[in-house]
Motif scaffolding. Structure first.
Motif, short mmCIF file in Angstrom:
data_model
loop_
_atom_site.label_atom_id
_atom_site.label_comp_id
_atom_site.label_asym_id
_atom_site.label_seq_id
_atom_site.Cartn_x
_atom_site.Cartn_y
_atom_site.Cartn_z
N LEU A 171 0.83 -1.21 0.00
CA LEU A 171 0.00 0.00 0.00
C LEU A 171 0.86 1.26 0.00
CD1 LEU A 171 -2.94 -0.80 2.47
CD2 LEU A 171 -3.05 -0.55 -0.02
N GLN A 172 1.97 1.23 0.75
CA GLN A 172 2.83 2.41 0.77
C GLN A 172 3.48 2.61 -0.60
OE1 GLN A 172 2.90 5.25 1.91
NE2 GLN A 172 3.77 5.01 3.96
N ARG A 173 3.83 1.54 -1.27
CA ARG A 173 4.37 1.65 -2.63
C ARG A 173 3.32 2.22 -3.59
NH1 ARG A 173 9.16 -1.28 -3.82
NH2 ARG A 173 10.06 -2.18 -1.93
N ILE A 174 2.08 1.79 -3.42
CA ILE A 174 1.00 2.33 -4.25
C ILE A 174 0.80 3.82 -3.96
CG2 ILE A 174 -1.50 2.26 -4.61
CD1 ILE A 174 -1.25 -0.84 -4.13
N ALA A 175 0.87 4.20 -2.68
CA ALA A 175 0.75 5.61 -2.33
C ALA A 175 1.88 6.43 -2.96
CB ALA A 175 0.76 5.77 -0.81
N ILE A 176 3.08 5.86 -3.01
CA ILE A 176 4.21 6.53 -3.66
C ILE A 176 3.94 6.66 -5.16
CG2 ILE A 176 6.66 6.32 -4.24
CD1 ILE A 176 7.05 4.97 -1.49
N ALA A 177 3.39 5.62 -5.76
CA ALA A 177 3.06 5.68 -7.19
C ALA A 177 2.06 6.79 -7.47
CB ALA A 177 2.50 4.34 -7.66
N ILE A 178 1.06 6.93 -6.63
CA ILE A 178 0.07 8.00 -6.80
C ILE A 178 0.73 9.36 -6.65
CG2 ILE A 178 -2.00 9.05 -5.79
CD1 ILE A 178 -2.95 6.19 -5.12
N ALA A 179 1.63 9.48 -5.68
CA ALA A 179 2.32 10.76 -5.48
C ALA A 179 3.19 11.13 -6.67
CB ALA A 179 3.17 10.69 -4.21
N LEU A 180 3.70 10.11 -7.38
CA LEU A 180 4.58 10.34 -8.53
C LEU A 180 3.83 10.46 -9.85
CD1 LEU A 180 7.43 7.79 -7.73
CD2 LEU A 180 7.54 10.27 -7.47
N ALA A 181 2.54 10.22 -9.84
CA ALA A 181 1.78 10.06 -11.08
C ALA A 181 1.89 11.24 -12.03
CB ALA A 181 0.30 9.81 -10.74
N CYS A 182 1.97 12.45 -11.51
CA CYS A 182 1.97 13.64 -12.36
C CYS A 182 3.36 14.26 -12.48
CB CYS A 182 0.97 14.66 -11.83
SG CYS A 182 -0.73 14.05 -11.82
N ASN A 183 4.40 13.46 -12.28
CA ASN A 183 5.79 13.92 -12.41
C ASN A 183 6.10 15.14 -11.54
OD1 ASN A 183 6.34 11.93 -14.34
ND2 ASN A 183 5.72 13.26 -16.03
N PRO A 184 5.90 15.05 -10.22
CA PRO A 184 6.16 16.21 -9.36
C PRO A 184 7.64 16.53 -9.29
CG PRO A 184 5.84 14.26 -8.02
CD PRO A 184 5.53 13.85 -9.44
N SER A 185 7.94 17.77 -8.95
CA SER A 185 9.33 18.19 -8.74
C SER A 185 9.73 18.05 -7.28
CB SER A 185 9.50 19.65 -9.17
OG SER A 185 9.20 19.81 -10.53
N VAL A 186 8.74 18.14 -6.38
CA VAL A 186 9.00 18.07 -4.94
C VAL A 186 8.10 17.01 -4.33
CG1 VAL A 186 8.89 19.31 -2.74
CG2 VAL A 186 9.69 20.49 -4.80
#
Length: 282
Positions: A171-186
């Motif tokens: 689940l934490q890996r999935i949460a990281i994937a969601i956080a990265l979904a839009c190519n954030p800078s921070v």
């Protein structure tokens, strides 16, 4: 480990985030509580900046202030500079456009940040379709890429499942994937491994390190655990009572702490817990 797909990397590398003189008060009627007393922290691109301290030191509220996720009655001052603009001065509408798109956050408990009644695929693709204006097929393809990147097994199958069907580490890996979904800078990571078993923690920490190195993301890692900091952060800022009392590179802070509070935090580590500092940090 699976490699990072080049299409996942940001098109341009942001200089990161610069927090200067950040103050936070929470007002309730005539009562005023000062939470942050002038925080200075630099979070450069391609580096992990650790924010350490005991509960109540203000480290999580620092991340929340940057994201604009503060409770009612909060009053901020100072600067949180990102791409030439002060995040603290943005309207709620402009902050909403940045949050989740260019600035993302990983929370401590993935079961609280993921909706229990929406499939993993729905949570990943809705996020991208809103911020990136992807079509259905493009969003699905990107979702598979993201789950592959964070090493969730059988990503096509995983997209059809719901949060309760995964372990805490997945689940934490999935949460990281969601956080990265839009190519954030921070990326702001608030105690991302606290709720996980030690062996699972290690895998998530390695993943954050790899993503930082390969994608050039600026990561602010919030944790009370100096053991985690010693293994992961490039720079460590130690907080106490709403102030940064010591800042330095990992080797300097862990092996030669200057502030008595930092020394106390290191002394409080379990005797069996190794402090892992690379020789090239000297």
């Amino acid at each position: 480990m699976a490699g990072i797909n080049a299409s996942a990397a940001p098109a341009t590398v942001s200089p990161g985030l610069s927090i200067r003189g950040l103050r936070l008060e929470i007002r309730n009627g005539k009562s005023i509580k000062t939470i942050l007393k002038g925080i200075d922290v630099e979070v450069p691109a391609g580096r992990i900046t650790g924010l350490a301290g005991e509960s109540g030191s203000g480290k999580t509220m620092t991340a929340m202030a940057v994201c604009g996720l503060l409770p009612d009655g909060s009053v901020t001052s100072g600067d949180a500079i990102f791409e030439g603009q002060n995040l603290l001065d943005l309207s709620p509408r402009r902050m909403n456009a940045l949050r989740g798109r260019k600035i993302s956050m990983i929370f401590q408990d993935p079961t609280a940040s993921l909706h229990p009644m929406i499939s993993i695929g729905g949570q990943l693709t809705d996020h991208m379709r809103h911020h990136m204006k992807y079509g259905k097929a493009e969003a699905h393809h990107r979702a598979v890429e993201l789950l592959t990147m964070v090493e969730v097994p059988r990503p096509e199958e995983a997209l059809r499942k719901f949060p309760h069907q995964f372990s805490g580490g997945q689940l934490q890996r999935i949460a990281i994937a969601i956080a990265l979904a839009c190519n954030p800078s921070v990326l702001l990571a608030d105690e991302p491994t606290t709720a996980l078993d030690v062996t699972v923690q290690a895998g998530v920490l390695r993943l954050l390190r790899r993503l930082c190195d390969d994608l050039g993301i600026a990561i602010l890692l919030v944790t009370h655990d100096l053991g985690v900091m010693s293994a992961l952060a490039d720079t460590i800022a130690v907080m106490r009572n709403g102030e940064v009392v010591e800042t330095g590179n990992r080797f300097q802070v862990i092996t030669s702490p200057k502030h008595p509070y930092t020394k106390a935090l290191i002394d409080a580590l379990p005797t069996h817990e190794a402090i892992m500092v690379d020789d090239d940090d000297e």
